[in-house]
Design a protein around this motif. Structure first.
Motif: not given
Length: 332
Positions: A281-296, A298-305
């Motif tokens: 589920l890592r690629d579909q649920m949550g935003a975790a890792g280093t700050p750069a990884e987590a920001r990337e 999280l952006q995938q969720f922010l982009d959901i129409d």
């Protein structure tokens, strides 16, 4: 632009002061709203009232207040008071929670959560209107009372939480918004169709509804620690909080994985359940890792129409300094 909110773990912090400090920090960092849950830790109302006194601009809300431990009238009174205390920054989120909390903690019959949610939302809206409340429902019958104080202007919006298709449809039909939790990105898109259908049934504009998705987040210099915390948190909900979150994940195309995580957790093999979350589920649920990884991520969720706000939610095992580090890394 999608709002960025914060979901604060009310019961998990060492003190109330720590919790309110996190809300103050969220305001300083530019977050749009801070949400307070309520399960079996601190009550959300005291935390929100204290936060309203200590902040000036950030929105405040419940995500969620359950519909069993307070009467609908009291929920309406509370919403009116918190709207006054926050100078118009309050938003009420309600929902049924689940049998584990309602029956084991509050000692109440779970009954028909869909019907009870609808009745609660409708009564709260009547209370907040300032008019005399008259309601005859399956669970509640009220007549002859109105707020003794002036009703809030404007009335705070009333959102509903829901997992299944009918619950989400109900939010679209009767509430002002929908709170979503434990969704994959693809699964959320499917439920948004149910929300739109509910809005159409209620002769409402779907664009007027606020959709808020809670996303488990952890952004740390130690990316491995961050990924493990979010995986543990997700596994706990799927495996340890009854069958609702398990079934919700199964509906999203992960039936075998959902049941395996649930069964392993119930058998006491929490480490293996957590490992499966990380693997599947890592690629579909949550935003975790280093700050750069987590920001990337999280952006995938922010982009959901169709999504109006992403709620940065912290894993239950995170320490206060890890919450601060994550909140800072993922700030707007």
């Amino acid at each position: 632009m999608t709002d960025r909110d914060v979901f604060l773990p009310v019961g998990a912090q060492p003190t109330l002061e720590d919790l309110v400090d996190q809300a103050v920090t969220a305001e300083e960092l530019g977050y749009d709203r801070v949400w307070f849950p309520e399960t079996w830790g601190r009550d959300a109302v005291t935390a929100m009232a204290t936060t309203a006194e200590r902040t000036d601009e950030i929105g405040i809300g419940t995500s969620i207040a359950n519909i069993y431990s307070r009467s609908p009238a009291l929920l309406g009174q509370t919403a009116a008071t918190l709207q006054e205390a926050s100078d118009g920054r309050f938003r009420l989120g309600v929902g049924p929670s689940g049998p584990i909390v309602i029956e084991n903690w509050h000692g109440m019959d779970f009954g028909n959560p869909l019907r009870r949610t609808r009745e609660t939302v409708e009564i709260v809206q009547q209370v907040l209107s300032g008019q005399t409340v008259s309601y005859d429902g399956e669970y509640f019958s009220l007549d002859g009372f109105r707020l003794r104080c002036d009703p809030p202007e404007p009335a705070p919006p009333v959102d509903a939480a829901g997992l299944g298709p009918k619950a989400v449809e109900l939010a679209g039909r009767f509430a002002d918004g929908w709170h979503a939790v434990n969704y994959t990105r693809d699964g959320l898109r499917e439920r948004l169709e149910d929300l739109r259908r509910g809005a159409e049934l209620g002769d409402r504009d779907p664009n007027d509804l606020r959709v808020t998705l809670a996303v488990g987040c952890c952004a740390l210099a130690d990316g491995e620690r961050a990924r493990e915390l979010v995986a543990q948190h997700t596994a706990f909900y799927i495996g340890g909080m009854g069958t609702f979150y398990r079934d919700n994940l199964a509906r999203q195309g992960y039936e075998e994985v959902a049941h395996e995580i649930h069964d392993l957790w119930q058998e006491g093999d929490k480490d293996r359940a957590t490992t499966i979350v990380r693997e599947e589920l890592r690629d579909q649920m949550g935003a975790a890792g280093t700050p750069a990884e987590a920001r990337e991520q999280l952006q995938q969720f922010l982009d959901i129409d169709g999504l109006d706000a992403v709620n940065v939610s912290f894993p239950r095992g995170a320490e206060p300094d890890e919450i601060h580090e994550t909140m800072t890394a993922l700030a707007p």
